[in-house]
Enzyme design. Structure first.
Site, PDB file in Angstrom:
ATOM      1  N   ASP A  30       0.889  -0.992   0.011  1.00 27.56           N
ATOM      2  CA  ASP A  30       0.019   0.162  -0.186  1.00 27.56           C
ATOM      3  C   ASP A  30       1.072   1.210   0.199  1.00 27.56           C
ATOM      4  OD1 ASP A  30      -3.168   0.266   0.919  1.00 27.56           O
ATOM      5  OD2 ASP A  30      -2.185   1.997   1.055  1.00 27.56           O
ATOM      6  N   LYS A  35      -0.539   3.254   6.959  1.00 32.60           N
ATOM      7  CA  LYS A  35      -1.248   1.808   6.752  1.00 32.60           C
ATOM      8  C   LYS A  35      -0.498   0.739   6.849  1.00 32.60           C
ATOM      9  CE  LYS A  35      -5.042   1.259   4.487  1.00 32.60           C
ATOM     10  NZ  LYS A  35      -5.801   0.914   3.138  1.00 32.60           N
ATOM     11  N   PHE A 160     -16.000 -11.352  -4.868  1.00 33.54           N
ATOM     12  CA  PHE A 160     -17.348 -11.278  -4.672  1.00 33.54           C
ATOM     13  C   PHE A 160     -17.623 -11.323  -3.003  1.00 33.54           C
ATOM     14  CE2 PHE A 160     -17.361 -13.487  -8.646  1.00 33.54           C
ATOM     15  CZ  PHE A 160     -17.997 -12.748  -9.381  1.00 33.54           C
ATOM     16  N   GLU A 163     -18.431  -7.762   3.137  1.00 30.04           N
ATOM     17  CA  GLU A 163     -18.146  -7.101   4.273  1.00 30.04           C
ATOM     18  C   GLU A 163     -18.544  -7.931   5.510  1.00 30.04           C
ATOM     19  OE1 GLU A 163     -17.648  -2.864   4.644  1.00 30.04           O
ATOM     20  OE2 GLU A 163     -17.149  -2.796   2.500  1.00 30.04           O
ATOM     21  N   ASN A 216     -23.366  -8.038  -9.138  1.00 26.63           N
ATOM     22  CA  ASN A 216     -23.897  -6.901  -8.062  1.00 26.63           C
ATOM     23  C   ASN A 216     -25.204  -6.213  -8.477  1.00 26.63           C
ATOM     24  OD1 ASN A 216     -21.824  -7.426  -6.466  1.00 26.63           O
ATOM     25  ND2 ASN A 216     -20.436  -5.655  -6.506  1.00 26.63           N
ATOM     26  N   PHE A 257     -31.393 -11.658  -0.441  1.00 24.08           N
ATOM     27  CA  PHE A 257     -31.580 -10.619  -0.932  1.00 24.08           C
ATOM     28  C   PHE A 257     -33.063  -9.975  -1.272  1.00 24.08           C
ATOM     29  CE2 PHE A 257     -27.273  -8.666  -1.191  1.00 24.08           C
ATOM     30  CZ  PHE A 257     -26.449  -9.897  -0.711  1.00 24.08           C
ATOM     31  N   CYS A 268     -19.976  -1.109  -2.392  1.00 20.06           N
ATOM     32  CA  CYS A 268     -20.094  -1.789  -4.053  1.00 20.06           C
ATOM     33  C   CYS A 268     -21.445  -1.420  -4.620  1.00 20.06           C
ATOM     34  CB  CYS A 268     -20.145  -3.406  -3.681  1.00 20.06           C
ATOM     35  SG  CYS A 268     -18.238  -3.663  -3.165  1.00 20.06           S
ATOM     36  N   LYS A 328     -24.253  -1.819   7.138  1.00 21.64           N
ATOM     37  CA  LYS A 328     -24.735  -3.306   7.546  1.00 21.64           C
ATOM     38  C   LYS A 328     -24.004  -3.668   8.682  1.00 21.64           C
ATOM     39  CE  LYS A 328     -22.211  -6.558   5.025  1.00 21.64           C
ATOM     40  NZ  LYS A 328     -22.111  -7.502   3.986  1.00 21.64           N
ATOM     41  N   ARG A 335     -19.321   3.978   4.296  1.00 17.85           N
ATOM     42  CA  ARG A 335     -19.622   4.405   3.000  1.00 17.85           C
ATOM     43  C   ARG A 335     -20.937   4.198   2.362  1.00 17.85           C
ATOM     44  NH1 ARG A 335     -14.467   1.557   0.414  1.00 17.85           N
ATOM     45  NH2 ARG A 335     -14.875   0.173   1.959  1.00 17.85           N
TER      46      ARG A 335
HETATM   47  C1  UDX Z   1     -21.668  -6.790  -1.789  1.00 17.26           C
HETATM   48  C2  UDX Z   1     -21.786  -8.184  -2.646  1.00 17.26           C
HETATM   49  O1  UDX Z   1     -22.636  -8.976  -1.832  1.00 17.26           O
HETATM   50  C3  UDX Z   1     -20.403  -8.641  -2.875  1.00 17.26           C
HETATM   51  O2  UDX Z   1     -20.376 -10.017  -3.530  1.00 17.26           O
HETATM   52  C4  UDX Z   1     -19.435  -7.722  -3.341  1.00 17.26           C
HETATM   53  O3  UDX Z   1     -18.043  -8.087  -3.576  1.00 17.26           O
HETATM   54  C5  UDX Z   1     -19.487  -6.495  -2.599  1.00 17.26           C
HETATM   55  O4  UDX Z   1     -21.028  -5.834  -2.593  1.00 17.26           O
HETATM   56  P1  UDX Z   1     -21.270  -5.885   0.613  1.00 17.26           P
HETATM   57  O5  UDX Z   1     -21.493  -4.498   0.216  1.00 17.26           O
HETATM   58  O6  UDX Z   1     -20.209  -6.211   1.377  1.00 17.26           O
HETATM   59  O7  UDX Z   1     -21.352  -7.125  -0.579  1.00 17.26           O
HETATM   60  O8  UDX Z   1     -23.003  -6.232   1.395  1.00 17.26           O
HETATM   61  P2  UDX Z   1     -23.946  -7.156   1.072  1.00 17.26           P
HETATM   62  O9  UDX Z   1     -24.268  -7.968   2.384  1.00 17.26           O
HETATM   63  O10 UDX Z   1     -24.247  -7.829  -0.186  1.00 17.26           O
HETATM   64  O11 UDX Z   1     -25.121  -5.972   1.443  1.00 17.26           O
HETATM   65  C6  UDX Z   1     -25.494  -4.617   0.355  1.00 17.26           C
HETATM   66  C7  UDX Z   1     -26.309  -3.754   0.849  1.00 17.26           C
HETATM   67  O12 UDX Z   1     -27.530  -4.434   0.647  1.00 17.26           O
HETATM   68  C8  UDX Z   1     -26.278  -3.497   2.386  1.00 17.26           C
HETATM   69  O13 UDX Z   1     -26.558  -2.114   2.830  1.00 17.26           O
HETATM   70  C9  UDX Z   1     -27.340  -4.533   2.934  1.00 17.26           C
HETATM   71  O14 UDX Z   1     -27.848  -3.826   4.312  1.00 17.26           O
HETATM   72  C10 UDX Z   1     -28.529  -4.039   1.723  1.00 17.26           C
HETATM   73  N1  UDX Z   1     -29.251  -5.464   1.754  1.00 17.26           N
HETATM   74  C11 UDX Z   1     -28.694  -6.765   1.412  1.00 17.26           C
HETATM   75  C12 UDX Z   1     -30.940  -5.234   1.731  1.00 17.26           C
HETATM   76  O15 UDX Z   1     -31.016  -4.332   2.118  1.00 17.26           O
HETATM   77  N2  UDX Z   1     -31.443  -6.363   1.728  1.00 17.26           N
HETATM   78  C13 UDX Z   1     -31.010  -7.600   1.337  1.00 17.26           C
HETATM   79  O16 UDX Z   1     -31.761  -8.467   1.184  1.00 17.26           O
HETATM   80  C14 UDX Z   1     -29.776  -7.739   1.263  1.00 17.26           C
END
Ligand code: UDX
Length: 440
Positions: A30, A35, A160, A163, A216, A257, A268, A328, A335
């Protein structure tokens, strides 16, 4: 294998630590010296369950090290992953400045065959551009020093990871996608991932890049779809939780989802949807469906605020308690957290905000003004005119709601994640508002 990871942000660091854990010799790089200093002290700059433990154990086993020089780290590596930031530009396109810089610095140090793998989320055809940037740097080097030609391959290996469950996701992936241009690169990447015994999908480079965008964007579409359905449920007196369950048992739809709430956030989905809309437009196709996915997501936050305003009647000078700030649970990442827009909208109306989050408060303090951050959920409840549940942290499930009821000025709960059992809270004397659950 010897592996270098360029960029020790979320994706880079988790990938580096996990590749070391499955037996490779990894150098994480980095350009942020602070960091790297922190990492050398065995401290993780981000909160991710299990990450710091693996970081410590792999440094001790001498499989993981840290550097600030891309050129130096690349020299001894067989495979080099580029996992630098690709922030959104104002027009939605991804800013690839750091990717180009990394490619040039890798080329500076190349003295034998390497596979250079793009792991950052990038628009289609970025692989080709990386290849060109490396070739240009190599020809400049050859001209100056008259060195022999060095072979290399560029490949795409989109990430994929989610977090909060990134380590488990890495170790047990549904699939690993690799986009390659040669059998030699394919063999090297198969070897990298061999210990995981996972399903490997091999494609061309452009297709691998599109798989990431499309996956995504599809997941974001699924969330916006159920959120739109939740709006109808509230209007016609249906329960979105039952609707989602009824839909999800159909294998073609699937249960995941389909949780309605205050919309998706994070680093993302918002960025990737923007980038896919932009990429489609540039290629001559208007992806209107995705634009609407974005609109539904924004409206979800607005309608939540509207529901609060309607129930409180006068928002000015009311004390609003917020449980959860991160985008979440199980992460300290702020972010594009929906909490930011919701809190700012209520502050605009004159509300006083008190908030608590188990992990995200240090980061939240940097971006939220005039919020009183307190030490736990009970402090949030004390004297509050209502409570908002904005992040579904497990510890908020175990709260003593009798105590919360006594502490609050008015026992009103707005549940932005449909996290609580409405009937149970009503039994305790709360007035409860969820999303798409008005009929419950
Ligand atoms: C996402 C993708 O899942 C992952 O594959 C990619 O590499 C990066 O982006 P992430 O952003 O870490 O991962 O979180 P994720 O669990 O996917 O949730 C994304 C957002 O959607 C969160 O704000 C979560 O609260 C929201 N969410 C998720 C919903 O509102 N409802 C759902 O049913 C699922």
């Amino acid at each position: 294998m010897n592996i270098a990871i360029i960029g020790s942000g979320y994706v880079g660091l988790v990938t580096g630590v996990c590749l070391a854990e499955i037996g490779h010799k990894v150098t994480c790089v980095d350009n942020n010296a602070e960091k790297i200093k922190l990492l050398k002290k065995l401290k993780s700059p981000i909160y991710e369950p299990g990450l710091e433990f693996l970081l410590k154990s792999n440094v001790r086993k001498k499989r993981l090290s840290f550097l600030t020089s891309v050129t130096q780290a690349s020299k001894k590596a067989d495979v080099i992953f580029i996992a630098v930031g690709t922030p959104s530009r104002k027009d939605g396109d991804a800013d690839l400045t750091y990717v180009e810089k990394a490619a040039c610095e890798i080329a500076e140090g190349m003295d034998s065959y390497k596979v250079i793998v793009e792991k950052s989320t990038v628009p289609a055809q970025t692989g080709k551009r990386i290849e060109r940037a490396i070739n240009l740097t190599l020809s400049k080097r050859n001209k100056n020093k008259k060195t022999k030609r060095i072979d290399f391959d560029v490949a795409s290996n989109p990430e994929f990871l989610r977090e909060g469950s990134a380590i488990t996701d890495f170790m047990n992936p549904d699939r690993i996608v690799i986009g390659v241009q040669s059998k030699r690169a394919e063999k090297m990447l198969r070897d990298v991932y061999k210990p995981l015994k996972a399903r490997l999908i091999v494609t061309d480079m452009n297709s691998a890049e599109i798989i990431k965008h499309a996956s995504n964007s599809f997941l974001a579409t699924k969330i916006s779809f159920i959120n739109a359905v939740s709006q109808i449920c509230d209007r016609v007196g249906a329960n979105v939780l039952e609707v989602a369950e009824g839909m999800g048992f159909d294998k073609r739809i699937g249960k995941e989802f389909l949780s309605s709430g205050i919309g998706y956030g994070g680093s993302c989905f918002p960025k990737d949807v923007d980038a896919f809309v932009h990429l489609s437009q540039k290629s001559g196709y208007d992806f209107d469906l995705l634009k609407e996915v974005r609109n539904v997501n924004e409206n979800q936050k607005k309608s939540f605020v509207k529901m609060i305003e309607e129930s409180l009647w006068i928002v000015k000078n009311k004390t609003i308690g917020v449980l959860g700030l991160s985008f979440k649970s199980n992460t300290d990442d702020m972010r594009n957290a929906p909490s930011l827009d919701i809190i700012r909208a209520l502050q605009k109306e004159g509300a006083k905000i008190k908030a608590y989050d188990p992990q995200a408060m240090p980061k939240a303090k940097e971006v939220l003004k005039s919020v009183k951050f307190v030490k736990d959920a009970y402090e949030v409840a004390k004297g509050a005119d209502c409570l908002l549940l904005l992040t579904e942290w497990e510890e908020f499930k175990k709260l003593n709601f009798r105590k919360i009821h006594q502490l609050m000025n008015h026992a009103l709960i707005f549940d932005g994640r449909n996290f609580y059992d409405k009937k149970q809270l009503e039994k305790l004397g709360f007035e409860y508002f969820g999303i798409g659950t008005a009929s419950v």
